[in-house]
Design an enzyme around this catalytic site. Structure first.
Site, PDB file in Angstrom:
ATOM      1  N   CYS A 145       6.624   1.007  -3.344  1.00 52.34           N
ATOM      2  CA  CYS A 145       6.032   1.893  -2.339  1.00 52.34           C
ATOM      3  C   CYS A 145       7.026   3.000  -1.974  1.00 52.34           C
ATOM      4  O   CYS A 145       8.235   2.805  -2.019  1.00 52.34           O
ATOM      5  CB  CYS A 145       5.658   1.089  -1.094  1.00 52.34           C
ATOM      6  SG  CYS A 145       4.775   2.071   0.146  1.00 52.34           S
ATOM      7  N   ASP A 166       7.561   4.009   0.876  1.00 53.09           N
ATOM      8  CA  ASP A 166       8.103   3.663   2.194  1.00 53.09           C
ATOM      9  C   ASP A 166       9.636   3.762   2.196  1.00 53.09           C
ATOM     10  O   ASP A 166      10.302   3.164   1.342  1.00 53.09           O
ATOM     11  CB  ASP A 166       7.655   2.234   2.550  1.00 53.09           C
ATOM     12  CG  ASP A 166       7.920   1.897   4.012  1.00 53.09           C
ATOM     13  OD1 ASP A 166       9.092   2.003   4.442  1.00 53.09           O
ATOM     14  OD2 ASP A 166       6.969   1.530   4.719  1.00 53.09           O
ATOM     15  N   HIS A 205       5.282  -4.480  -0.356  1.00 54.09           N
ATOM     16  CA  HIS A 205       5.998  -4.963   0.839  1.00 54.09           C
ATOM     17  C   HIS A 205       4.994  -5.325   1.923  1.00 54.09           C
ATOM     18  O   HIS A 205       3.921  -4.705   2.030  1.00 54.09           O
ATOM     19  CB  HIS A 205       7.020  -3.941   1.332  1.00 54.09           C
ATOM     20  CG  HIS A 205       6.428  -2.678   1.871  1.00 54.09           C
ATOM     21  ND1 HIS A 205       6.332  -2.409   3.208  1.00 54.09           N
ATOM     22  CD2 HIS A 205       5.882  -1.605   1.243  1.00 54.09           C
ATOM     23  CE1 HIS A 205       5.761  -1.219   3.383  1.00 54.09           C
ATOM     24  NE2 HIS A 205       5.478  -0.713   2.204  1.00 54.09           N
TER      25      HIS A 205
HETATM   26 CO    CO Z   1       4.096   0.697   1.811  1.00 55.89          CO
END
Ligand code: CO
Length: 211
Positions: free
Chosen positions: A42, A44, A98
């Site tokens: 990801c 993120d 995640h």
């Molecule tokens: Co994410």
């Protein structure tokens, strides 16, 4: 802050430290890369690929997007996979999701977020596929985290179904696909127990998680 001086200063310190501890590391690495792993994760900011598994520059080839999706028409992701598998000859492809993923959470919400909804649509498809599994969870956070895991399963499946991986396997190239989920709260990765290394392992995979 106009020039991001602090980041460039950090970079200088990092490079100097590395040169002190391993004087030839960067000059050797500059000649060629030979990573063993592809990381599909990801975007993120908290799930920084090489940091969380303690790898150095040169050790992991990285592709990140929102909610670590592998879409069969995404030329960006497919190009990363093709280069990594066919040219770099990586041995492992890791799909790492995640818990608490904002992309997965947004896909579960019944509201508009803009253009990104078209990307998140793929996660809604995953949620639909595993509707019965998800229905067992009353707690919203538990449900979200289960979907984060199931999304990884589906993306592992998608990686395995790409022409790139299919062709590699039929050539006899050793290539394993792994499914992991990272926990933001303690920094620990859970191995979902998937280590695909052949086409015939693809079908039973989804079945295993549909129950
Ligand atoms: Co994410």
């Amino acid at each position: 802050m106009k020039t991001l001086r602090h980041l460039l200063d950090n970079n200088k310190k990092w490079s100097e430290n590395l040169k002190k501890t391993r004087p030839t590391f960067l000059s050797e690495l500059a000649k060629q890369q030979n990573p063993e792993y592809v990381w599909i994760g990801c975007s993120d900011s908290r799930v920084s690929a090489s940091n969380i598994v303690g790898l150095l520059p040169g050790e992991v080839f990285v592709h990140r997007n929102i909610a670590n999706l592998v879409i069969h028409t995404d030329m960006n992701c497919l190009s990363v996979l093709q280069f990594a598998v066919e040219v770099l000859k990586v041995k492992h492809i890791i799909v790492c999701g995640h818990y608490g993923c904002g992309g997965v959470k947004a896909a579960l919400e019944n509201k508009r977020h803009g253009l990104i909804d078209n990307w998140l649509r793929h996660i809604q498809d995953v949620a639909n596929l595993y509707e019965d599994v998800l229905a067992k969870f009353d707690d919203e956070e538990d449900k979200l985290n289960k979907l984060c895991e199931l999304n990884v399963i589906e993306q592992v499946q998608n990686v395995g179904e790409t022409t790139i991986v299919q062709d590699a396997w039929s050539r006899g190239q050793i290539l394993r696909i792994h499914g992991w989920v990272y926990d933001l709260t303690d920094g620990i990765i859970t191995d979902l127990g998937i280590h695909l290394e052949a086409s015939d392992e693809l079908k039973p995979l989804r079945k295993r998680f549909l129950e």
